[in-house]
Design a protein around this motif. Sequence first.
Motif, mmCIF file in Angstrom:
data_model
loop_
_atom_site.group_PDB
_atom_site.id
_atom_site.type_symbol
_atom_site.label_atom_id
_atom_site.label_comp_id
_atom_site.label_asym_id
_atom_site.label_seq_id
_atom_site.Cartn_x
_atom_site.Cartn_y
_atom_site.Cartn_z
ATOM 1 N N ALA A 44 49.820 37.337 92.049
ATOM 2 C CA ALA A 44 49.181 36.765 93.320
ATOM 3 C C ALA A 44 50.375 36.888 94.349
ATOM 4 C CB ALA A 44 48.838 35.481 93.128
ATOM 5 N N ALA A 45 51.549 37.469 94.298
ATOM 6 C CA ALA A 45 52.554 37.289 95.144
ATOM 7 C C ALA A 45 52.177 38.497 96.386
ATOM 8 C CB ALA A 45 53.753 37.911 94.490
ATOM 9 N N ILE A 50 52.254 32.396 92.278
ATOM 10 C CA ILE A 50 52.410 33.866 91.653
ATOM 11 C C ILE A 50 51.605 34.018 90.408
ATOM 12 C CG2 ILE A 50 54.112 35.563 91.105
ATOM 13 C CD1 ILE A 50 55.775 34.614 93.118
ATOM 14 N N GLN A 51 51.557 33.071 89.838
ATOM 15 C CA GLN A 51 50.920 33.013 88.253
ATOM 16 C C GLN A 51 49.556 33.551 88.308
ATOM 17 O OE1 GLN A 51 51.934 29.354 86.522
ATOM 18 N NE2 GLN A 51 54.251 29.538 87.340
ATOM 19 N N SER A 62 46.484 39.531 86.718
ATOM 20 C CA SER A 62 46.218 37.926 86.980
ATOM 21 C C SER A 62 45.207 37.560 88.296
ATOM 22 C CB SER A 62 47.242 36.819 86.439
ATOM 23 O OG SER A 62 48.188 37.243 87.728
ATOM 24 N N SER A 63 45.436 38.515 89.181
ATOM 25 C CA SER A 63 44.963 38.435 90.385
ATOM 26 C C SER A 63 43.928 39.627 90.847
ATOM 27 C CB SER A 63 45.723 38.180 91.560
ATOM 28 O OG SER A 63 46.365 36.917 91.562
ATOM 29 N N THR A 100 45.455 44.644 92.131
ATOM 30 C CA THR A 100 46.056 44.211 93.436
ATOM 31 C C THR A 100 46.283 45.752 94.192
ATOM 32 O OG1 THR A 100 48.333 44.358 92.203
ATOM 33 C CG2 THR A 100 47.153 42.168 92.983
ATOM 34 N N TRP A 132 44.782 45.965 97.667
ATOM 35 C CA TRP A 132 45.598 45.285 98.866
ATOM 36 C C TRP A 132 46.308 46.244 99.793
ATOM 37 C CZ3 TRP A 132 48.580 40.429 96.864
ATOM 38 C CH2 TRP A 132 47.786 39.617 96.079
ATOM 39 N N GLU A 152 56.740 44.688 91.939
ATOM 40 C CA GLU A 152 55.615 44.605 90.948
ATOM 41 C C GLU A 152 55.710 45.345 89.760
ATOM 42 O OE1 GLU A 152 52.577 42.978 91.662
ATOM 43 O OE2 GLU A 152 54.004 41.995 92.978
ATOM 44 N N LYS A 202 51.099 47.428 95.459
ATOM 45 C CA LYS A 202 50.597 46.625 96.491
ATOM 46 C C LYS A 202 50.937 47.378 97.923
ATOM 47 C CE LYS A 202 50.578 42.101 94.372
ATOM 48 N NZ LYS A 202 51.395 40.811 94.168
#
Lengths: 314, 103
Positions: free
Chosen positions: A19-20, A53-54, B28-29, B32, B35, B59, B78
């Motif tokens: 999530a950074a 960020i995790q 985990s998000s 990405t 984005w 990354e 990203k």
Amino acid sequence: MPVRLADFPRVRYGMPGNAACPGCPETMGLRYVKMALGDDVVLVIPAGCSSVIQGYTPKSGINFPILNIVFASAASAASGMQAAFESQGKDTTVIVWAGDGGTGDIGFQAMSGAAERNDNIMYICADNEAYMNTGIQRSSLTPYGAWTTTTWTGKKEHKKNIPMIMIAHEVPYVATATVGYPQDFIDKLRKAAKIKGFKYIHLLAPDPVGWKFDPSLTAKLGQLAVQTGLFPLYEYENGKLTVSVFSRLYRKPEKRVPIIEYIKVQGRYAQLMKDPEKIKGLEEEIERQWKWIDILEKSSNPSSVAQQIIKENK
Amino acid sequence: MTQENSTLIIKDAETYFVVPISRPDFGSSGKTGSWRTERPVVNEEKCTKCLYCWLYCPEDTILRREDDMVYVDYDYCKGCGICAAVCPVNAIEMVPEVKRGEN
């Protein structure tokens, strides 16, 4: 020991898809920790960007086992964890990965306590010079003249010099590093991991969001901070301070890159750009950094430094 | 991800705890790569295999082939552009992404 890039195996050290923000210096730093120390590492992370960020459960965006804990007890939790590993006969490295607020402001007492007890942990401060996670508020490590949401005409006070405070604790190893020179950082991490006792590494992490610059310049700004002399790289080991290779050239003021090169790409220094008189405040900060280094290099014994300062002030 | 993988079950004689625990994994998000506004494109003719882009990528989305030539994982990149900025021979170019629905 110089670091050769081709020697590193072709494995993934980071954890993509976290999530950074784009251009985040903390994920860069965490990747270098993995490169330097391998798998036998546990992180203790107080509140900060690194907790965000995790990403979302059940996945984690950082490639280490992590204990997430409150600000005020990060270093003490790490001390306890290290004692538990030691009693089990394990040689695991315990690292506290904290931000500048978790190091210089809220977590300071726990860190100072662990340093005084000389617990066998490593403390890395990822210094992005404000509370970025909660929305860019001023911390005691925000430099002079920088904009934050709580100092919107520019901070009037100077940056707290945490590495020098840690040197005054007389711990076995203190070093400064930046994500702009990863080879230097990896080298220092490897050196620190071999030392028994409290190790402190101060990592300058230029943050594209809070410092308001283009995300592609993260590494470049880490290098510029060293080249302007604002953030000297040095290590303090066994009571002796040595300036690191990447910083040695910028010792003499005439060799340094003009500070304006560093200021003009960052939106947080817009106030300084309007009023050139204020740039002197940052130049003073540079002078102060190097003055301390000079004093400590001349006399490796900290108590004689104190005497020298008392003499100068008389 | 199975239930077993995401939780740590501690069994005692009398107590039974389920502790939620996250394990390191990709995405985990989410993916990405969505984005991104600009994508890095490697010019393999110019590349000198110095590996600076691989070293600086935050990354870990720049990967190495057997001969150390680099390529990009577009699922997770990203698009920050650090790789293009640190490249000493300008072998990486940032190309604007095509807008959705335009193609």
